[in-house]
Design a protein around this motif. Sequence first.
Motif, PDB file in Angstrom:
ATOM      1  N   PRO A   1      68.144  51.841   4.303  1.00  0.00           N
ATOM      2  CA  PRO A   1      68.519  53.342   3.975  1.00  0.00           C
ATOM      3  C   PRO A   1      67.073  54.247   4.288  1.00  0.00           C
ATOM      4  CG  PRO A   1      68.477  52.346   1.872  1.00  0.00           C
ATOM      5  CD  PRO A   1      67.926  50.990   2.975  1.00  0.00           C
ATOM      6  N   LEU A   2      67.592  55.582   4.995  1.00  0.00           N
ATOM      7  CA  LEU A   2      66.577  56.171   5.445  1.00  0.00           C
ATOM      8  C   LEU A   2      67.100  57.691   5.153  1.00  0.00           C
ATOM      9  CD1 LEU A   2      63.938  56.579   6.907  1.00  0.00           C
ATOM     10  CD2 LEU A   2      64.829  56.592   8.972  1.00  0.00           C
TER      11      LEU A   2
ATOM     12  N   LYS B   1      80.193  53.604   5.009  1.00  0.00           N
ATOM     13  CA  LYS B   1      79.924  52.497   4.392  1.00  0.00           C
ATOM     14  C   LYS B   1      80.711  51.314   5.053  1.00  0.00           C
ATOM     15  CE  LYS B   1      78.050  54.605   0.567  1.00  0.00           C
ATOM     16  NZ  LYS B   1      76.599  54.749   0.802  1.00  0.00           N
ATOM     17  N   ASP B   2      81.875  51.418   5.460  1.00  0.00           N
ATOM     18  CA  ASP B   2      82.585  50.383   6.178  1.00  0.00           C
ATOM     19  C   ASP B   2      81.965  49.699   7.320  1.00  0.00           C
ATOM     20  OD1 ASP B   2      84.778  50.489   4.340  1.00  0.00           O
ATOM     21  OD2 ASP B   2      85.876  52.072   5.658  1.00  0.00           O
ATOM     22  N   SER B   3      81.445  50.700   8.337  1.00  0.00           N
ATOM     23  CA  SER B   3      80.679  50.140   9.440  1.00  0.00           C
ATOM     24  C   SER B   3      79.145  49.500   9.080  1.00  0.00           C
ATOM     25  CB  SER B   3      80.416  51.285  10.503  1.00  0.00           C
ATOM     26  OG  SER B   3      81.375  51.781  10.971  1.00  0.00           O
ATOM     27  N   ILE B   4      78.828  49.844   7.674  1.00  0.00           N
ATOM     28  CA  ILE B   4      77.576  49.055   7.322  1.00  0.00           C
ATOM     29  C   ILE B   4      77.673  47.867   6.740  1.00  0.00           C
ATOM     30  CG2 ILE B   4      75.579  49.331   5.689  1.00  0.00           C
ATOM     31  CD1 ILE B   4      76.114  52.316   6.003  1.00  0.00           C
TER      32      ILE B   4
ATOM     33  N   VAL C   1      71.913  52.866  14.357  1.00  0.00           N
ATOM     34  CA  VAL C   1      71.824  54.370  13.290  1.00  0.00           C
ATOM     35  C   VAL C   1      73.102  54.648  12.964  1.00  0.00           C
ATOM     36  CG1 VAL C   1      70.741  56.475  12.805  1.00  0.00           C
ATOM     37  CG2 VAL C   1      69.694  55.039  14.322  1.00  0.00           C
ATOM     38  N   LEU C   2      73.456  54.586  11.671  1.00  0.00           N
ATOM     39  CA  LEU C   2      74.711  55.372  11.085  1.00  0.00           C
ATOM     40  C   LEU C   2      74.416  55.988  10.086  1.00  0.00           C
ATOM     41  CD1 LEU C   2      76.703  51.436  11.112  1.00  0.00           C
ATOM     42  CD2 LEU C   2      76.969  53.525  12.653  1.00  0.00           C
ATOM     43  N   PRO C   3      75.608  57.156   9.988  1.00  0.00           N
ATOM     44  CA  PRO C   3      75.507  57.801   8.588  1.00  0.00           C
ATOM     45  C   PRO C   3      75.663  56.899   7.718  1.00  0.00           C
ATOM     46  CG  PRO C   3      77.135  58.568  10.178  1.00  0.00           C
ATOM     47  CD  PRO C   3      76.836  57.120  10.746  1.00  0.00           C
ATOM     48  N   TYR C   4      74.837  57.397   6.421  1.00  0.00           N
ATOM     49  CA  TYR C   4      74.772  56.666   5.177  1.00  0.00           C
ATOM     50  C   TYR C   4      76.075  56.469   4.431  1.00  0.00           C
ATOM     51  CZ  TYR C   4      73.216  55.416   0.413  1.00  0.00           C
ATOM     52  OH  TYR C   4      73.183  54.752  -0.990  1.00  0.00           O
ATOM     53  N   ALA C   5      77.098  57.671   4.729  1.00  0.00           N
ATOM     54  CA  ALA C   5      78.274  57.475   4.132  1.00  0.00           C
ATOM     55  C   ALA C   5      79.332  56.360   4.823  1.00  0.00           C
ATOM     56  CB  ALA C   5      78.773  59.095   4.264  1.00  0.00           C
TER      57      ALA C   5
END
Length: 87
Positions: free
Chosen positions: A4-5, A76-79, A70-74
Amino acid sequence: AIKPLHLGHNQATKIIEHGGQWLLRINQLRKRKKLPDSVLFAVEGPQGDGPKGNAYREIVEGLQDAGAIVLPYADKDSILAFAVANS
């Protein structure tokens, strides 16, 4: 690896400094052949135009150019999908 960044700092220079540290780490780990095959940064930061938004986009593009996802923190499904696929 998933990191997380937070890039939502109140000054563009802070965004560049903090994100740049991680970009340097990625490049140094790759140089030493210690970087995992797949690296994901879950980021949150300013959106829109202006110095902070531009700094945020610059860091995101730099991380992507270095081979990180790089994915948006929000997002969640892709993370979670990344975590499952790379476990």
